[in-house]
Each structure stands twice: as structure tokens, then as C-alpha cells.
Design an enzyme around this catalytic site. Structure first.
Site, mmCIF file in Angstrom:
data_model
loop_
_atom_site.group_PDB
_atom_site.id
_atom_site.type_symbol
_atom_site.label_atom_id
_atom_site.label_comp_id
_atom_site.label_asym_id
_atom_site.label_seq_id
_atom_site.Cartn_x
_atom_site.Cartn_y
_atom_site.Cartn_z
ATOM 1 N N ASP A 1 0.817 -1.216 0.000
ATOM 2 C CA ASP A 1 0.000 0.000 0.000
ATOM 3 C C ASP A 1 0.848 1.261 0.000
ATOM 4 O OD1 ASP A 1 0.763 -0.931 2.620
ATOM 5 O OD2 ASP A 1 -0.454 0.676 3.460
ATOM 6 N N GLU A 2 0.239 2.337 -0.452
ATOM 7 C CA GLU A 2 0.750 3.706 -0.331
ATOM 8 C C GLU A 2 2.199 3.856 -0.806
ATOM 9 O OE1 GLU A 2 -1.973 5.747 3.090
ATOM 10 O OE2 GLU A 2 -0.169 4.733 3.796
#
Length: 855
Positions: free
Chosen positions: A539-540
Site C-alpha cells: 500500500d501507499e
């Protein structure tokens, strides 16, 4: 436009103090006497999503800060990034993450005893919670040990954060105006005013177990269970029998014995004959005559039948011998095969004991997946043999700008390695944890977050690289290196780091991943279990990662490898990890944004060469239009675990009030009732409000597009609660955030209510009333008996014609009041004649109390 300006307010100086800090004692005296304060000035600025705040330094010490470019600095934790600036002889500089520094220049005029210095700044996004401000600001000086400002060395925000009471502080410039007004005592009172004619009797409460069984049939009468009863079971159920024996011992003071042959006054545990119609983990519980019989389709089913039997028992400190049990028949099976809880100890580590308690409580409520977020930018929390730097350096934060001994301090840890949030599981502790989970029929899912959120790993492997290079072992040094020299990539993550992405173009990165996975597999084997699923995070990943990497430029330049630009590097990395895990016989899991090709389309499932890929769908359709991703992924062939931020993120505030801990990016608040009313089979029904609080009446019209429907429900594995720990520094804070929301999660994960999806129906409201009543009468007292903390909602209250009226959110809580600012407390009986100028109120259950409200 970000800006910052500095105002210095000079008052009467009665004692000028010494002109320089020359010793440790002088530095300590200054930090003890001076005070550093944070404040929100306004969240209603003309520029959307921004706020103005201030940092004040009040010099109540006997030591002046010298004028000019002296060798001292103040470091503070601030989750909102403030752009570096120089004003009035001071510089304010962002370092990494939440760490900022204030330094004097030659133009600084000094800060004498009695003076106050205030820095006013603007940043984004808003701050409407005290817990956004981190504790343990500290001062350093050349050659001296850092000293924490005493007023910030606490978890009591009122000691270093100014009160937020004005509308300009409590409301945000957002959308059509912030409709999520801060909860007042009067609003809470009106909200709590519900009819009590739906309350259950004691007998009904006893059999209203959590989670609710699929079918329950009552018979007349009850039985008397005592220590004279015996356990009868088959050899393959010895573990489950021992568990039940230990639990009953707490009631009877001695062990009930095992019987060799069947008979009367027995608790019988057995497995059902295999049959295709029997669901995994299902069970039947029959209490009738002189026999209690639990039959499971498998060992887990027997274990869950035991939990239902234990749930029928009175709370232990109320128990007498014999224990009366109702005669009944339960036939039960889980709603979902994945009933999970995610726990982030990467940001802040809380110790193994609280994790063991979490496992026990999950098992009590028939949750079966523990997703451990073991690594983060702020910490690596698991010992890996052969890579000692991961925990020697990566598990600790302190004041070391070179990061040779620890990571940069973050999230309110302060300057010392003994500060909050530091630590890790040793290999032996993790094996203990795995065995404990296995004994409670819980599968542990380890997450090693890659390629973003990996700063702790990167810095640790750089330390290893330097150590082995100095030992003239260059090949061994480079074996697990996660970054390279001359990488000019320029990016900034959501958490304000510019160096947390693993270099996906280095073969050493994949050697590192494989090394960690192999060590994890061995720990599972040593624990007597098997690792079947590896979570890679994903993620991210910040835009700009790898753009300045020489190794990536070389990889992109190679012909016929399918990599044409930096945009192809993330799926390249995911597929390499998918292949690594597949070769080791493991399924792969990731967070949803790691597997999105575009904002509206996942990567093609066939792109990743692994038989099973699990995705945690966390986003919110009513904010950014992405909350339909659970359906998109399931329809595309992925296995999906619903993990929505709006309803199942337990790090969010439990009430719209600045004193409630937690971030609020997904929802202004998420209380236990909101978790209880999450409807996983009707995803779009959960879209009730936009971020600014506007009620959603037509979701498709709001988004301007047709909503996809679930075409492959067989790919929906289940649901999972999440707790992220940025604002959670202690084990006590963790349990306050988790419980009792976890219990409501378990209700929805195991049981599909007949009222779904209409949460406004009379049946739904009655179900919530009964659930909350059961929380108070049984579940929360049981939590307290296991030394687990939990949250209680504060009471609502209103003054009316000189009288004080108060009420509670959950039936059965008591209210206490104080007229002497908490020196003494009395039981509240309404109406109370409100003659005191200020009255303090709190809810109470056993030894746990709520946040105090003041009228």
C-alpha cells in the site's frame, strides 16, 4: 500556499537567568521548568483542508536560552508537516515523518526567564483531535543528553495541548460545510434517550450469547453443572477437552475429571461423521437432562461449541456451585470463513502480553484470523535470524540523526530508546504467540509491508551493509541491501517520508524478501503449525519512487522484459513476490491500493503468478469513489476480505469529540453501534454520510456512475477489523480502542441478522439494544476479569430548571458524579439538584470508567 510566521511576546523579566546552557543539570532544569504547548487556532481558513496552529514555549525555568546561533535545538513530534522556514532568528525545519526541529540563528534575540515565544503556522489537513499532537518534545545541546520537556512527557493531552472549544477549532472548512459537529453532553443525552421496554430479563440475557447462533431452541427447565460432572471425549479432542477443563476450573476451584466411558452428568465432546452438507467450523450444542453434548464438524467447530457453552455461564465473580444452565439446543455455523482482526504494532509496539490477550478474546468470540502488521517505517517488530540489525536498530527509535544506533524518533517516543512504542517479538516469543494462536484455532497472517512503508528495513539493511563493508566483505554486504548509491528519486509519502521505498530493481531486495519468508516458515514449523499465507502490504507507494534509481533505469532499458516505464515497476515487484511465495507453497495477500492498475481497475488477476491472491479492500466509495473495490476485486477473481475504513477501523475516534483518540480520515467517528450495523452483504447500504456529514440518499447520483454489483460472491472471504497504532502508544490505549468494537465485529462476522440490510427496523434496534445490554452484563465484566481494558461511552447530561439529568448509551452502566473536581465520587440518582457551579460525570462498570464530562 503554506506559510509560517513567528511572534515573540516579551513580558517583564524579574530574573534574567544565565545566558547559556553549559551542563546537563542546566539543560534538565530548563526542560523541567519550561513548558511547550500546542494549539489549534482555526480549522476554518479560506484555503480548504488547511488549519492554523501554534507552538508556544513558556520559559518558567531559571535558565535563559542564549541569543545568537547557540548550539541548542528543540525537537517536536507533529504529524502535520510544516514547511521549513526562517523567521525572527529561528528556523523551523521538517526532518522526517513527524519529527520537526526548531533552531536558533545568529539573529535570535534569546528567550529570558519569564518570556513566552510563540510560533504560528499553517498546515494541512485539519486537526480536530488532541491525539493528533504527539507528546515528548525535547531539547538538545552540544555534548549533552537530550531532555524531554516535563509537561509533554505524559499521555494526558491537557498537559501540553490547549483546549479546543470554539467553532473555529471544532469545525472544518470541508465540502458544503462541516456537518459533523462535535458531540455535546446535551446531544449525547438526547441520543441516549431510547425506550427500555425492549430490555431482556436475566434469563434472556443468559442465553443471548455473542456472537448470536444461527438457530437456538429452548426447552423447559435448567440443569445444575458442578465439579462432580465429568468430561468425555475422543482422543483427537484432547486439546479442546483440556481447554474446557481449564476454563471450568475457574468456576469450580478444582478440575473436573475425564471419564473413560460415556454416562450421565457428563460434558461430551465429539466430531460429527464427515458429510458434504456440514459447513467447516460448525457445531451443535445440546444441554438436556444430565448431559451437555457438543458435536463439531471439525476441531474448530468443537472449540466454538465450547465457547458457546462458556458464554452461557454467569460472569465468574457472580458464579456459585452448582452453575445453572438453561436446557436448549443450538445449531450454528459461521457466516464467513475469514473473521479477522488486524493489529499494527509496527508504528508502536505494545509487548507480547497484550497480543496473547487479544488472541484469547478473539477466540472467545469465534474470530479466526489475526493479521499482524509486523513492519513499518517506524519499526521492525520481529527478530529474523541472520539479520540482527532489523531489530537491534529497526525496532528502536531515539535521538540519533545518523541512525547508526536507532531509527529517528517518531510518534511521540521522545529521544530515548526506552521511550514508548519501542521493542519487538523475539523469535521465541513469536513461536509462543503462534502456538497460543493455534491452541485457540486462530491463523496468524504475518505482514511484511513492501515495497513502501519499509523505512525501518531499509535503514537496518544499510547498517548491515556498512558493517560488512567495513569488514571487507562486499559481496555479503550487498546480499540483502534494499537501496543503492546515487538514487536521486524524489518523493514524499502520506506520512511525510522521502526514503521509505524498497528498490524493486535490485536483486538483493528479492533475496531479502525470500530470506524473511524462509525464516517465517521455519518459525511456523517450530511452533507446530504451517505458514500458508504471506501478506506483502503493497500500500501507499509514493509517486516518484524509483524515478531516479540507476538500477531501475537499467532495468527499463533492457529489451523484451515487459517493463517500459517506472509505472510498470510496482506490478513487476508484486509478481516477483507472487512467484517467490508460490514456489514456497504460499498464497499472497496485499492491501487494495497495491493491486490497482488504475483508480477504477485492478491489475488483471492472471498477471500475478500465484494460485491465490487475497486483497484487503479498505477504501470508501462515499469519499473518493473507490469503495466498490471489494466488488471489483471479487469479480476479477481475487479473494476479498472487506476491511472498510469507515466502519471497521478501530483506530478512529469512538465519538466526534476532540478528546477521543484516533485519526478520522475515513469517518469522523466509529462507535460500537456503527460496527454492529455494518452490513457486509449489502456494501452500498453502509454509505450513509459523505466526509462533511451530508446524508447520502442516492449513491450512484453522488458518484455520477453506475455502481458495480457483486457477480462472484464465492470470492468474498469475510470481514476484518483494523487497528493502526500511530496514536496508540501503550497497551492500555490499544485495548481501549479495540474493545468492545471487536465484539461487535465478531457478531457481524459470524452471524447474519434477519433484519439486514434495514438497520432502522424495529428488529434491528431491538437487536442492538439486546447486544449492548449483554455487553454490560456479561462481556465487559469478562474482559475485566482477564485484565483487559476497554472503552466506555461517557454519559449524556442536561441541566433543566436547576436539576441535572443524565443517562447512558448502554443499558446497565452506572453514572457517578463529583462536585469536588474528582476528589470523591458518588452514585448518581436523577434528577440531581444542580447547585454546584461545576459537576463532573462519568460512566462506570466494575473498575473501568469513561472519559469525564464537566457541566
Amino acid at each position: 500556499m503554506r506559510y509560517i510566521y513567528i511572534l515573540i511576546f516579551l513580558g517583564f523579566v524579574s530574573f534574567p537567568g544565565k545566558a547559556a546552557i553549559n551542563s546537563q543539570s542546566e539543560l534538565a532544569d530548563f526542560a523541567k521548568g519550561a513548558e511547550l504547548w500546542f494549539a489549534v487556532e482555526s480549522n476554518l481558513l479560506a484555503e480548504p483542508s488547511t488549519f492554523s496552529g501554534s507552538i508556544s514555549l513558556i520559559n518558567n525555568s531559571a535558565q535563559a536560552l542564549p541569543a545568537g546561533n547557540a548550539d541548542w535545538q528543540i525537537y517536536l513530534h507533529m504529524v502535520r508537516r510544516i514547511n521549513s522556514t526562517e523567521q525572527a532568528g529561528l528556523t523551523l525545519q521538517h526532518i522526517q515523518g513527524d519529527l520537526h526541529r526548531i533552531s536558533p540563528t545568529k539573529n535570535f534575540k534569546g528567550l529570558a526567564v519569564g518570556e513566552t515565544l510563540q510560533l504560528n503556522f499553517q498546515s494541512a489537513p485539519w486537526i480536530i483531535s488532541y491525539s493528533d499532537f504527539m507528546p515528548r518534545a525535547f531539547i538538545v545541546a552540544a555534548g549533552l543528553t537530550p531532555e524531554i520537556f516535563a509537561n509533554t512527557d505524559t499521555e494526558e493531552f491537557s498537559h501540553f495541548v490547549r483546549p479546543m472549544t470554539e467553532p473555529r477549532q471544532l469545525l472544518r472548512n470541508i465540502g458544503n460545510g462541516d456537518k459533523f459537529a462535535t458531540m455535546t453532553d446535551q446531544q449525547r443525552y438526547r441520543q441516549n434517550q431510547t425506550a427500555d421496554n425492549a430490555l431482556l430479563s436475566n434469563a434472556e440475557l443468559q442465553r443471548r450469547i455473542v456472537p448470536s447462533p444461527a438457530k437456538l431452541q429452548m426447552f423447559d427447565g435448567n440443569i445444575a453443572l458442578s465439579s462432580k460432572w465429568q468430561l468425555h471425549l475422543s482422543a483427537e479432542l484432547q486439546h479442546e477437552g483440556r481447554y474446557l477443563q481449564q476454563q471450568l476450573q475457574q468456576y469450580f476451584g478444582s478440575d473436573i475429571t475425564f471419564a473413560q466411558t460415556p454416562g450421565k452428568q457428563q460434558i461430551k465432546l465429539k466430531l460429527a461423521a464427515p458429510h458434504p452438507s456440514l459447513a467447516a467450523e460448525s457445531y451443535q450444542l445440546k444441554i438436556r437432562g444430565n448431559v451437555v453434548e457438543i458435536t463439531g464438524t471439525d476441531k474448530a467447530g468443537v472449540f466454538y461449541g465450547i465457547q458457546s457453552l462458556l458464554a452461557l455461564l454467569p460472569v465468574r465473580d457472580q458464579a456459585t456451585t452448582p452453575v445453572r444452565l438453561p436446557q436448549l439446543f443450538i445449531s450454528d455455523q459461521p457466516r464467513y470463513r475469514w473473521r479477522g482482526m488486524h493489529y499494527d504494532m509496527g508504528r508502536n509496539f505494545h509487548g507480547i502480553e497484550v497480543t496473547l490477550r487479544l488472541i484469547e478474546q478473539m477466540a472467545r468470540y469465534k474470530l479466526n484470523r489475526l493479521h499482524l502488521h509486523l513492519t513499518e517505517d517506524e519499526g521492525w517488530r520481529l527478530e529474523i535470524p541472520g539479520l540482527p540489525e532489523l531489530t537491534e536498530l529497526g525496532a528502536y527509535r531515539c535521538f540519533d540523526l545518523t541512525e547508526q544506533h536507532c531509527l529517528l524518533t517518531q510518534l511521540g517516543t521522545g529521544p530515548h530508546p526506552s521511550g514508548s512504542g519501542n521493542g519487538y517479538y523475539s523469535r521465541e516469543q513469536f513461536i509462543q504467540l503462534l502456538r497460543h494462536a493455534q491452541a485457540h484455532h486462530i491463523q496468524v497472517i504475518p505482514e511484511i509491508d513492501l515495497p513502501g512503508h519499509a523505512r525501518a528495513a531499509i535503514k537496518a539493511m544499510e547498517s548491515r551493509y556498512q558493517r560488512l563493508n567495513q569488514a571487507e566483505q562486499p559481496e555479503q554486504a550487498a546480499q540483502y541491501r534494499l537501496t543503492e548509491d546515487h538514487d536521486l528519486s524524489d518523493y514524499l509519502t502520506v506520512q511525510n517520508y522521502n526514503d521509505n521505498s524498497v528498490n524493486v530493481c535490485l536483486e538483493s531486495s528479492y533475496q531479502f524478501v525470500d530470506k524473511v519468508i524462509s525464516e517465517l516458515q521455519q518459525m511456523y514449523l517450530d511452533a507446530g503449525t504451517e505458514l500458508t499465507l504471506f501478506h506483502m502490504g503493497g500500500d501507499e507507494v509514493a509517486k516518484g519512487s524509483w524515478q531516479g534509481s540507476p538500477a531501475c533505469q537499467q532495468l527499463i532499458a533492457k529489451p523484451d522484459n515487459g517493463i517500459n516505464s517506472v509505472d510498470d515497476l510496482k506490478p513487476y515487484f508484486i509478481n516477483r513476490v507472487a512467484q517467490l511465495t508460490a514456489k514456497r507453497g504460499l498464497a499472497l495477500a496485499a492491501w487494495e491500493d497495491g493491486l490497482m492498475a488504475t483508480a477504477a481497475q485492478p491489475f488483471a488477476r492472471k498477471q500475478f503468478q500465484n494460485p491465490q491472491v487475497v486483497v484487503n479492500a479498505w477504501d470508501n466509495i462515499w469519499e473518493w469513489g473507490y469503495g466498490d473495490r471489494a466488488y471489483l476485486f471479487a469479480n476479477a477473481g481475487y479473494n476479498v476480505v472487506q476491511s472498510p475504513g469507515t466502519n471497521l477501523y478501530f483506530d478512529h475516534p469512538q465519538e466526534a469529540h476532540p478528546a477521543e483518540r484516533g485519526y478520522y480520515w475515513a469517518a469522523r467517528s466509529t462507535d460500537t453501534e456503527k460496527v454492529f450495523f455494518y452490513r457486509p452483504d449489502h456494501l452500498y447500504h453502509n454509505a450513509e454520510f459523505t466526509r462533511d456529514g451530508t446524508e447520502i440518499t442516492d449513491l450512484a447520483a453522488l458518484l455520477g456512475r453506475e455502481l458495480p454489483q457483486l457477480e462472484k460472491p464465492e470470492n468474498m472471504l469475510g470481514i476484518q477489523g483494523q487497528v493502526w497504532s500511530e496514536t496508540i502508544r501503550t497497551a492500555a490505549q490499544l485495548e481501549q480502542m479495540v474493545y468492545p468494537r471487536l465484539i461487535a465485529l465478531a457478531e457481524r462476522a459470524w452471524h447474519k441478522a434477519g433484519w439486514e440490510p434495514d438497520k432502522t427496523s424495529m428488529a434491528a434496534r431491538a437487536d442492538w439494544q439486546h447486544f449492548s445490554q449483554r455487553l454490560v452484563s456479561h462481556e465487559l465484566p469478562r474482559l475485566q476479569l482477564t485484565n483487559s481494558g476497554h472503552y466506555l461511552p461517557p454519559p449524556g447530561a442536561i441541566r433543566d430548571n436547576g436539576k441535572l439529568m443524565a443517562n447512558v448509551a448502554w443499558p446497565g452502566l452506572i453514572i457517578e458524579y463529583s462536585v469536588d473536581q474528582g476528589q470523591s465520587w458518588q452514585h448518581f440518582q436523577q434528577p440531581l439538584t444542580a447547585s454546584a457551579k461545576q459537576i463532573w460525570l462519568r460512566s462506570k462498570l466494575g473498575g473501568v470508567t469513561s472519559r469525564i464530562i464537566k457541566l
